[in-house]
Design a protein around this motif. Structure first.
Motif, PDB file in Angstrom:
ATOM      1  N   ILE A  13       0.820  -1.217   0.000  1.00 45.96           N
ATOM      2  CA  ILE A  13       0.000   0.000   0.000  1.00 45.96           C
ATOM      3  C   ILE A  13       0.854   1.267   0.000  1.00 45.96           C
ATOM      4  O   ILE A  13       0.522   2.255  -0.658  1.00 45.96           O
ATOM      5  N   GLU A  14       2.008   1.223   0.716  1.00 42.57           N
ATOM      6  CA  GLU A  14       2.843   2.440   0.751  1.00 42.57           C
ATOM      7  C   GLU A  14       3.425   2.761  -0.622  1.00 42.57           C
ATOM      8  O   GLU A  14       3.552   3.930  -1.000  1.00 42.57           O
ATOM      9  N   ASP A  15       3.719   1.709  -1.443  1.00 40.38           N
ATOM     10  CA  ASP A  15       4.231   1.944  -2.796  1.00 40.38           C
ATOM     11  C   ASP A  15       3.153   2.564  -3.679  1.00 40.38           C
ATOM     12  O   ASP A  15       3.416   3.476  -4.465  1.00 40.38           O
ATOM     13  N   GLU A  16       1.913   2.034  -3.566  1.00 42.85           N
ATOM     14  CA  GLU A  16       0.809   2.551  -4.375  1.00 42.85           C
ATOM     15  C   GLU A  16       0.512   4.004  -4.027  1.00 42.85           C
ATOM     16  O   GLU A  16       0.329   4.849  -4.899  1.00 42.85           O
ATOM     17  N   VAL A  17       0.455   4.284  -2.714  1.00 39.83           N
ATOM     18  CA  VAL A  17       0.173   5.657  -2.259  1.00 39.83           C
ATOM     19  C   VAL A  17       1.278   6.593  -2.745  1.00 39.83           C
ATOM     20  O   VAL A  17       1.011   7.694  -3.237  1.00 39.83           O
ATOM     21  N   LYS A  18       2.527   6.115  -2.614  1.00 38.84           N
ATOM     22  CA  LYS A  18       3.660   6.960  -3.025  1.00 38.84           C
ATOM     23  C   LYS A  18       3.568   7.291  -4.519  1.00 38.84           C
ATOM     24  O   LYS A  18       3.704   8.434  -4.931  1.00 38.84           O
ATOM     25  N   THR A  19       3.297   6.263  -5.328  1.00 43.68           N
ATOM     26  CA  THR A  19       3.218   6.458  -6.782  1.00 43.68           C
ATOM     27  C   THR A  19       2.052   7.369  -7.154  1.00 43.68           C
ATOM     28  O   THR A  19       2.202   8.315  -7.941  1.00 43.68           O
ATOM     29  N   ALA A  20       0.879   7.064  -6.584  1.00 42.86           N
ATOM     30  CA  ALA A  20      -0.328   7.844  -6.903  1.00 42.86           C
ATOM     31  C   ALA A  20      -0.155   9.308  -6.475  1.00 42.86           C
ATOM     32  O   ALA A  20      -0.517  10.236  -7.209  1.00 42.86           O
ATOM     33  N   TYR A  21       0.423   9.483  -5.271  1.00 43.85           N
ATOM     34  CA  TYR A  21       0.564  10.849  -4.760  1.00 43.85           C
ATOM     35  C   TYR A  21       1.605  11.624  -5.574  1.00 43.85           C
ATOM     36  O   TYR A  21       1.428  12.813  -5.855  1.00 43.85           O
ATOM     37  N   LEU A  22       2.653  10.939  -5.982  1.00 45.36           N
ATOM     38  CA  LEU A  22       3.685  11.581  -6.789  1.00 45.36           C
ATOM     39  C   LEU A  22       3.112  12.022  -8.142  1.00 45.36           C
ATOM     40  O   LEU A  22       3.397  13.126  -8.629  1.00 45.36           O
ATOM     41  N   ASN A  23       2.283  11.163  -8.726  1.00 47.81           N
ATOM     42  CA  ASN A  23       1.633  11.513 -10.000  1.00 47.81           C
ATOM     43  C   ASN A  23       0.740  12.744  -9.834  1.00 47.81           C
ATOM     44  O   ASN A  23       0.737  13.660 -10.666  1.00 47.81           O
ATOM     45  N   TYR A  24      -0.031  12.734  -8.729  1.00 49.84           N
ATOM     46  CA  TYR A  24      -0.917  13.869  -8.444  1.00 49.84           C
ATOM     47  C   TYR A  24      -0.087  15.136  -8.226  1.00 49.84           C
ATOM     48  O   TYR A  24      -0.392  16.205  -8.774  1.00 49.84           O
ATOM     49  N   ALA A  25       0.987  15.014  -7.425  1.00 51.06           N
ATOM     50  CA  ALA A  25       1.831  16.168  -7.116  1.00 51.06           C
ATOM     51  C   ALA A  25       2.433  16.750  -8.391  1.00 51.06           C
ATOM     52  O   ALA A  25       2.407  17.972  -8.602  1.00 51.06           O
ATOM     53  N   MET A  26       2.950  15.902  -9.260  1.00 44.54           N
ATOM     54  CA  MET A  26       3.561  16.388 -10.503  1.00 44.54           C
ATOM     55  C   MET A  26       2.532  17.053 -11.403  1.00 44.54           C
ATOM     56  O   MET A  26       2.820  18.043 -12.077  1.00 44.54           O
ATOM     57  N   SER A  27       1.303  16.499 -11.398  1.00 44.10           N
ATOM     58  CA  SER A  27       0.234  17.100 -12.201  1.00 44.10           C
ATOM     59  C   SER A  27      -0.084  18.512 -11.709  1.00 44.10           C
ATOM     60  O   SER A  27      -0.239  19.437 -12.503  1.00 44.10           O
ATOM     61  N   VAL A  28      -0.140  18.660 -10.372  1.00 44.61           N
ATOM     62  CA  VAL A  28      -0.430  19.987  -9.804  1.00 44.61           C
ATOM     63  C   VAL A  28       0.707  20.960 -10.124  1.00 44.61           C
ATOM     64  O   VAL A  28       0.481  22.105 -10.484  1.00 44.61           O
ATOM     65  N   ILE A  29       1.940  20.479  -9.981  1.00 43.44           N
ATOM     66  CA  ILE A  29       3.103  21.346 -10.207  1.00 43.44           C
ATOM     67  C   ILE A  29       3.176  21.800 -11.667  1.00 43.44           C
ATOM     68  O   ILE A  29       3.349  22.976 -11.966  1.00 43.44           O
ATOM     69  N   VAL A  30       3.036  20.846 -12.573  1.00 45.01           N
ATOM     70  CA  VAL A  30       3.248  21.147 -13.999  1.00 45.01           C
ATOM     71  C   VAL A  30       2.005  21.711 -14.674  1.00 45.01           C
ATOM     72  O   VAL A  30       2.087  22.588 -15.524  1.00 45.01           O
ATOM     73  N   SER A  31       0.815  21.232 -14.289  1.00 48.44           N
ATOM     74  CA  SER A  31      -0.389  21.573 -15.049  1.00 48.44           C
ATOM     75  C   SER A  31      -1.366  22.481 -14.316  1.00 48.44           C
ATOM     76  O   SER A  31      -2.503  22.616 -14.739  1.00 48.44           O
ATOM     77  N   ARG A  32      -0.949  23.047 -13.182  1.00 41.86           N
ATOM     78  CA  ARG A  32      -1.929  23.873 -12.494  1.00 41.86           C
ATOM     79  C   ARG A  32      -1.331  25.082 -11.782  1.00 41.86           C
ATOM     80  O   ARG A  32      -1.700  26.216 -12.051  1.00 41.86           O
TER      81      ARG A  32
END
Length: 810
Positions: A13-32
Motif C-alpha cells: 500500500i505504501e508503494d501505491e500511495v507513493k506512486t499515486a501521490y507523486l503523479n498527483y503532485a507532478m500534475s499539480v506542479i506542472v499543469s496547475r
C-alpha cells in the motif's frame, strides 16, 4: 453465474500511495499551480487568453459575456470547474491585482475591499491592448501546439508573449511541497534591463539593478531597504518590507490626520479598517479619534483622525506594528523551466525570456520567409506569363482541359505546378498595364523582404536587435511611471518628518512652562491699534512669556536659565488651538526642577560654519559652533556658564561674518562685528558684548541686515521701525548709541526684531492677548523718536514678546 477470472497483482500500500501521490503532485506542479518561465502563465490563464483570441475578443472588438469565455475555455481546453476559470479571468482584469491587466473587463469585477465580482453571466470581457500582445504572431507557427484533453483540438503549449509577462505581472501559486510568489515590476525598467542583458549577456546583478530598482506593485506603497530586494534577485528568495504611503494633514481646528493613499500589495482594505477599529476599541492603539474611508474613483484615501495632542509618530509605529499597513512580501521566484520547477535569479528570469523570444522571432522569421518565397515564386510565374501573354492565351485556348493547359505551359516556359496553376487562375483584369506595374512592384518588395529575413536568420546580432526594438516599442506603448517608492534605508531609520507637511507654526511658551504650536493660518490679520484676540486660556497667575515662528521641520533649541541646551523637532511639539493651554515643556524635555527655559532658537541643521550667538541680561556674549549641539536632544548639554544672578536673554544664528546689534531696555543700541567675538567651547562664560549702566539690562540681540529694519517694541505697546544705517559700527564692550527715548508712557524696551517691508509680526501680552500686524503699518522713525501705539494695553497687562512671521517664499 460463472465467476470472472482475473489477475491479482499484489502491491504494497505504501508503494501505491507513493506512486499515486507523486503523479498527483507532478500534475499539480506542472499543469496547475506554477507559471511557465517563458510566458509567465499557468495553464488556466493561457487557455482563457487563447479562447478569447479564438472568439475574436481583441481590444478593438466588442466584449462578450464572461460565461461565454469560461464556457469555451472549459469545453475546449480546460476540463475543470467554471468557478476556478472565472476567478482566473477576473484576476486578470483587476488593476489592483495585476500591474498590467491582460483582460479588459466590463461590469463588476470585484474591488480592493474584497467585494466579490458579479456572476459570470452579468460581466463581459475582452483582451486588453497589452493582453493582445501575449498572442501576437501566434498563427505564424511561433510556438508548438499540443492536443487538448480529449485530443479533438490543438492548443498552444506556451504563448509567444511579446511582453515579459512573468516579470511585469509576477505570479503566485501553491503547488504540492512548493509555492511561488513573484512580485510585479515596472515595464519600462524591465525592458531596459532586458536590452542591457542582450547587449551584454555577462552583465552583473548590480548592472541589472541599475535598471530594475525593485518590485513595482499595482497598489503602490513604499519598499524599505534594498537588502531584501538584492537577496531575492540574487538567489530567487528574499523578504521585502512594504508599507502604505501616507501624508499628515492638519485641519483648521488644529487636529492632525494621517492620510493613507496607498496600501501594501494584496491587503484587503475593508479588513484593514475593521482591524484598526478593533485595535482602537481594545486600546491597543491609543490616540485615534476617528477612522474614515474616503476612497472614490480618484483613488484610495483612508483618513485616521488623531485626538488633540497625540503624537502622530507614536500612532504610526503602532499601526505598522499591529496591522497590514506594514507587510512583508516573501519572494519565491519559482517557475517551470522545461516542465521542471526551478528557483530563478533575476538574471535567469531575463535569460529564459530572451531565449524564448529568440525562438519565437526565429520561427516567425522562417514562417514569413517561407510565405514570402512562396508568393515570390507565384509572382515570377505570373511575370513570365505576362511577358508572353499572347502565346499563353493561345496555349490555353488550344488545350482541351485545364490539366492539359497546365502541362503545356510547364513544358513551354519551364514553370512549376504552382506557377502554372496561378497562371490559369489569373483574371483578365490583371492584363492592364497598371496591374502589371503593381505585380512588378510587389515582386521587388518581396525580394527585398526575403533578403532581409534571410539576413536575420544568418546574423544573431541582427535578430537580437529586432527583439530589442520590439520590446522598446511595447514599453513605449504601455510603459508608465513607477508606482512603488523604494527607500534605501532599512525600516528602523525612516524619518517621519519627510511625510509631515512643511508648515509655518507659531510657538507659544508661557511663564509657567506650557508650550504649544499653532498654525500661522489660525491668526487673522488686524489693523494697527486693535485690541487683539485671545491666544491662550491660561491659569490666572500664568502669562505668555515667549513667542516665535518656525516650520514643522526645524529644530527648536531650548536654552535654560542654567545655561543648558536642549532641542526638539517642531513637529514633536503637540499642536493646540489658539485658546488651548498646551503641554508643559518639562514633559517633553528632561529639564531639572530648578531651571527654567529662558531663550529658544530655531535651527534648520547643525553645521561647523554656522554659530549660535548667546547674550545675557548683563551684556555678556558668546559664540559657539552649532555642530557642538547636535547631540543635545531632549537630555541637554551645557551651552554657556553663567555668572551668579545672570540669565540668558537672547540667542541667534550667525554665519561667522555678520554684524550684530545689541539693544538695552533703557534704549541704547550697539552695532558691532561678530568677528570681534571669537568662537568658544560650550562650557565657557563668554566676553563682554555691551557696556550697560547699573540699572540697565540687555533686551535683545539682532543680526544686521540692510534690507530689513529694526522693530523696537516697548512694554506698554509703543513701537517704531529704525534703519540699521542710522548706527555706525563700534567695538564690543562699549555703550553704543541712543535707539529709543524711554518715558513713563512707553515703558522700557521689551523686544526687538528685524523685519522686511512685507512681513507680518505678532505681539503677545502677559495676559495672553495677541495681535498680528503688517510691518509696513508701523512708521519708520529716527533714533530718538518714541514711535506709535501698536496695541491698546490695559495695565497691569504689558507686552512680553514680538516675533516676525516669515513669508511662504522665505
Amino acid at each position: 453465474m460463472e465467476e470472472q477470472q482475473g489477475k491479482v497483482i499484489p502491491i504494497a500500500i505504501e508503494d501505491e500511495v507513493k506512486t499515486a501521490y507523486l503523479n498527483y503532485a507532478m500534475s499539480v506542479i506542472v499543469s496547475r499551480a506554477l507559471p511557465d518561465v517563458r510566458d509567465g502563465l499557468k495553464p488556466v490563464h493561457r487557455r482563457l487568453l487563447y479562447a478569447m483570441d479564438e472568439l475574436g475578443l481583441h481590444p478593438n472588438s466588442p466584449t462578450k459575456k464572461s460565461a461565454r469565455i469560461t464556457g469555451d475555455a472549459m469545453g475546449k481546453y480546460h476540463p475543470h470547474g467554471d468557478a476556478s476559470l472565472y476567478d482566473a479571468l477576473v484576476r486578470m482584469a483587476q488593476d489592483f491585482s495585476l500591474r498590467y491587466p491582460l483582460v479588459q473587463g466590463q461590469g463588476n469585477f470585484g474591488s480592493i475591499d474584497g467585494d466579490p465580482p458579479a456572476a459570470s453571466r452579468y460581466t463581459e470581457a475582452k483582451l486588453s491592448r497589452i493582453g493582445d500582445e501575449m498572442l501576437a504572431d501566434l498563427k505564424k507557427d511561433t510556438v508548438d501546439f499540443v492536443p487538448n484533453y480529449d485530443e479533438s483540438l490543438k492548443e498552444p503549449s506556451v504563448l509567444p508573449s511579446a511582453i515579459p509577462n512573468l516579470l511585469i505581472n509576477g505570479s503566485s501559486g501553491i503547488a504540492v511541497g512548493m509555492a511561488t510568489n513573484m512580485p510585479p515590476h515596472n515595464l519600462n525598467e524591465v525592458v531596459d534591463a532586458i536590452c542591457a542583458y542582450i547587449d551584454n549577456p555577462e552583465i552583473s546583478l548590480d548592472g541589472l539593478m541599475h535598471y530594475i530598482k525593485g518590485p513595482d506593485f499595482p497598489t503602490g506603497g513604499i519598499v524599505f531597504g534594498k537588502r531584501g530586494i538584492k537577496e531575492a534577485y540574487a538567489t530567487g528568495r528574499g523578504r521585502i518590507v512594504v508599507r502604505g504611503k501616507f501624508t499628515i494633514e492638519v485641519a483648521k481646528n488644529g487636529k492632525e490626520s494621517i492620510i493613507f493613499t496607498e496600501i501594501p500589495y494584496g491587503v484587503n482594505k475593508a479588513s484593514l479598517l475593521v482591524k484598526i477599529a478593533e485595535l482602537v476599541r481594545d486600546k491597543v492603539i491609543d490616540g485615534i479619534a476617528e477612522i474614515r474611508d474616503e476612497s472614490d474613483r480618484e483613488g484610495l484615501r483612508i483618513v485616521i483622525e488623531l485626538k488633540k495632542g497625540t503624537i502622530a509618530k507614536v500612532v504610526l509605529n503602532q499601526l505598522f506594528s499591529h496591522t497590514a499597513l506594514q507587510s512583508t512580501f516573501g519572494v519565491i521566484n519559482l517557475a517551470l523551466v522545461g516542465l521542471r520547477p526551478k528557483c530563478l535569479s533575476l538574471k535567469e528570469l531575463i535569460a529564459y525570456y530572451v531565449e524564448h523570444r529568440v525562438d519565437v522571432v526565429t520561427r516567425r522569421t522562417k514562417y514569413d520567409l517561407q510565405k514570402a518565397e512562396e508568393r515570390a515564386h507565384i509572382l515570377e510565374g505570373l511575370m513570365i506569363a505576362l511577358a508572353n501573354i499572347d502565346e499563353v492565351v493561345a496555349i490555353i485556348k488550344a488545350s482541351r482541359d485545364v490539366e492539359l493547359a497546365k502541362t503545356n505551359l510547364i513544358q513551354r516556359f519551364v514553370l512549376t505546378e504552382i506557377q502554372a496553376q496561378a497562371i490559369v487562375d489569373m483574371r483578365l483584369g490583371r492584363l492592364t498595364s497598371l496591374e502589371v506595374e503593381k505585380l512588378q512592384k510587389e515582386l521587388e518588395e518581396l525580394r527585398t523582404l526575403i533578403s532581409y529575413l534571410k539576413s536575420l536568420l544568418e546574423d544573431k546580432a541582427k535578430l537580437m536587435g529586432v527583439i530589442k526594438d520590439e520590446l522598446r516599442s511595447v514599453a513605449e506603448k504601455y510603459g508608465d511611471p513607477r508606482r512603488t517608492e523604494i527607500v534605501a534605508d532599512e525600516i528602523e531609520s525612516i524619518n517621519i518628518e519627510d511625510l509631515i507637511q512643511k508648515e509655518e507654526m507659531v510657538i507659544l511658551i508661557s511663564n509657567l512652562g506650557y508650550i504649544k504650536r499653532v498654525p500661522v493660518s489660525s491668526y487673522k490679520s488686524q489693523g494697527r491699534g486693535g485690541k487683539g484676540m485671545a491666544s491662550a486660556k491660561l491659569a490666572e497667575e500664568d502669562f505668555i512669556e515667549q513667542l516665535f515662528v518656525a516650520t514643522t521641520h526645524d529644530h527648536l533649541m531650548f536654552i535654560t536659565s542654567k545655561g543648558r541646551a536642549y532641542w526638539l523637532k517642531v513637529h514633536e511639539i503637540p499642536e493646540g488651538s489658539r485658546t488651548s493651554k498646551g503641554v508643559h515643556i518639562k514633559s517633553l524635555l528632561m529639564v531639572s526642577p530648578n531651571e527654567e527655559i529662558t531663550t529658544v532658537v530655531d535651527i534648520r541643521e547643525f553645521r561647523d560654519d554656522t554659530y549660535l550667538l548667546l547674550a545675557t541680561t548683563r551684556g555678556i556674549v558668546k559664540k559657539v559652533q552649532t555642530s557642538e549641539f547636535s547631540n543635545a536632544k531632549t537630555r541637554g548639554i551645557i551651552a554657556i556658564s553663567l555668572d551668579e544672578g545672570d540669565t540668558l536673554v537672547s540667542a541667534l544664528l550667525t554665519g561667522g561674518s555678520d554684524e550684530i546689534m545689541m539693544i538695552s531696555r533703557k534704549g541704547q543700541a550697539l552695532r558691532t562685528h561678530e568677528e570681534q567675538i571669537r568662537p568658544m567651547g560650550r562650557s565657557s562664560r563668554g566676553v563682554t558684548g555691551m557696556k550697560l549702566d547699573v540699572d540697565d539690562e540687555l533686551a535683545g540681540l539682532l543680526r544686521v541686515n540692510d534690507e530689513e529694519k529694526m522693530l523696537i517694541v516697548t512694554e506698554y505697546g509703543y513701537g517704531k521701525r529704525v534703519e540699521y544705517a542710522e548706527f555706525s559700527a563700534h567695538n564690543r564692550a562699549t555703550g553704543g548709541q541712543r535707539v529709543y527715548t524711554i518715558t513713563e508712557k512707553t515703558g522700557e524696551i521689551v523686544s526687538c526684531v528685524s523685519v522686511k517691508e512685507d512681513d507680518d509680526i505678532m505681539c503677545i501680552t502677559s495676559q495672553g492677548k495677541s495681535i498680528k500686524l503688517a510691518a509696513k503699518e508701523i512708521s519708520v522713525m529716527g533714533r530718538s523718536a518714541q514711535g506709535v501705539r501698536l496695541l491698546q494695553i490695559e495695565r497691569p497687562d504689558f507686552v512680553i514678546g514680538v516675533d516676525r512671521i516669515a513669508n511662504e517664499e522665505e
